[in-house]
Enzyme design. Structure first.
Site, PDB file in Angstrom:
ATOM      1  N   SER A 101      31.757  32.063  44.595  1.00 24.33           N
ATOM      2  CA  SER A 101      33.037  32.286  45.262  1.00 24.33           C
ATOM      3  C   SER A 101      34.146  31.684  44.417  1.00 24.33           C
ATOM      4  CB  SER A 101      33.006  31.611  46.631  1.00 24.33           C
ATOM      5  OG  SER A 101      34.303  31.483  47.176  1.00 24.33           O
ATOM      6  N   TYR A 152      31.773  23.828  51.565  1.00 25.62           N
ATOM      7  CA  TYR A 152      31.659  25.212  51.087  1.00 25.62           C
ATOM      8  C   TYR A 152      31.977  25.286  49.596  1.00 25.62           C
ATOM      9  CZ  TYR A 152      32.591  30.158  50.428  1.00 25.62           C
ATOM     10  OH  TYR A 152      32.579  31.442  49.943  1.00 25.62           O
TER      11      TYR A 152
END
Length: 184
Positions: free
Chosen positions: A34, A61
């Protein structure tokens, strides 16, 4: 959960599938990360899940997405050391793609709205290219070609220096083997 699902689960699955992948010509492992990896301050292996002290879901995350890229490098280097031609490790990120990741985050939902996030089928294009592009090479990293890599068609993109740190690669690999009980 973030580190376990986004990294350790993928680490374990990949190592368990590796014998099968190594028997298949032109096989690939596509590691999905990501843009969030750029926001990681580095993975604290004393607390990789970011659980000690005040838990920060976003930071957990981001760290897990950095772990994905470090894992890809670690896997490819170990495959290269064995002289294996297959599988080849390629990486991708979906840019700003509307997904259920935003269901529990007003912040992420507002970003999706503000940047007009891509549909999931559009966001899957970098992963598809990583999986099938005959011109792909070891450790190529694909993401959208638009401004800030948020949306667009898949092209080769860069990553942070932290995602290329060989010491971090080896430290994470060692931690992951200990945590999963699996070895290369």
């Amino acid at each position: 959960m973030q580190f376990g699902v986004n990294h350790l689960g993928h680490f374990a699955l990949t190592l368990r599938l590796l014998p099968l992948l190594r028997r298949q010509a032109a096989s690939r492992v596509v590691v999905v990360s990501s843009l969030g990896h750029t926001q990681s301050k580095g993975i604290n292996l004393d607390d990789p899940g970011n659980l000690k002290g005040k838990y920060n879901a976003q930071q957990a995350y981001f760290d897990s997405k950095l772990a994905n890229l470090l894992f890809a490098r670690g896997l490819q280097s170990r495959l290269d050391a064995t002289g294996a031609a297959d599988p080849m490790v390629v990486m991708a990120h979906p840019g700003m793609t509307k997904s259920n990741l935003s269901q529990n985050s007003l912040f992420v939902r507002s970003l999706e709205f503000m940047f007009r996030a891509m549909r999931p089928d559009q966001g899957a294009l970098p992963q598809v290219r990583a999986a099938v592009d005959p011109a792909a090479a070891e450790l190529d990293y694909y993401g959208p070609d638009g401004m800030g890599e948020l949306k667009g068609y898949p092209v080769k993109v860069g990553m942070t220096d932290a995602a290329k740190d060989p010491e971090a690669v080896d430290a994470l690999w060692s931690y992951s083997e200990d945590a999963t009980g699996l070895t290369f």
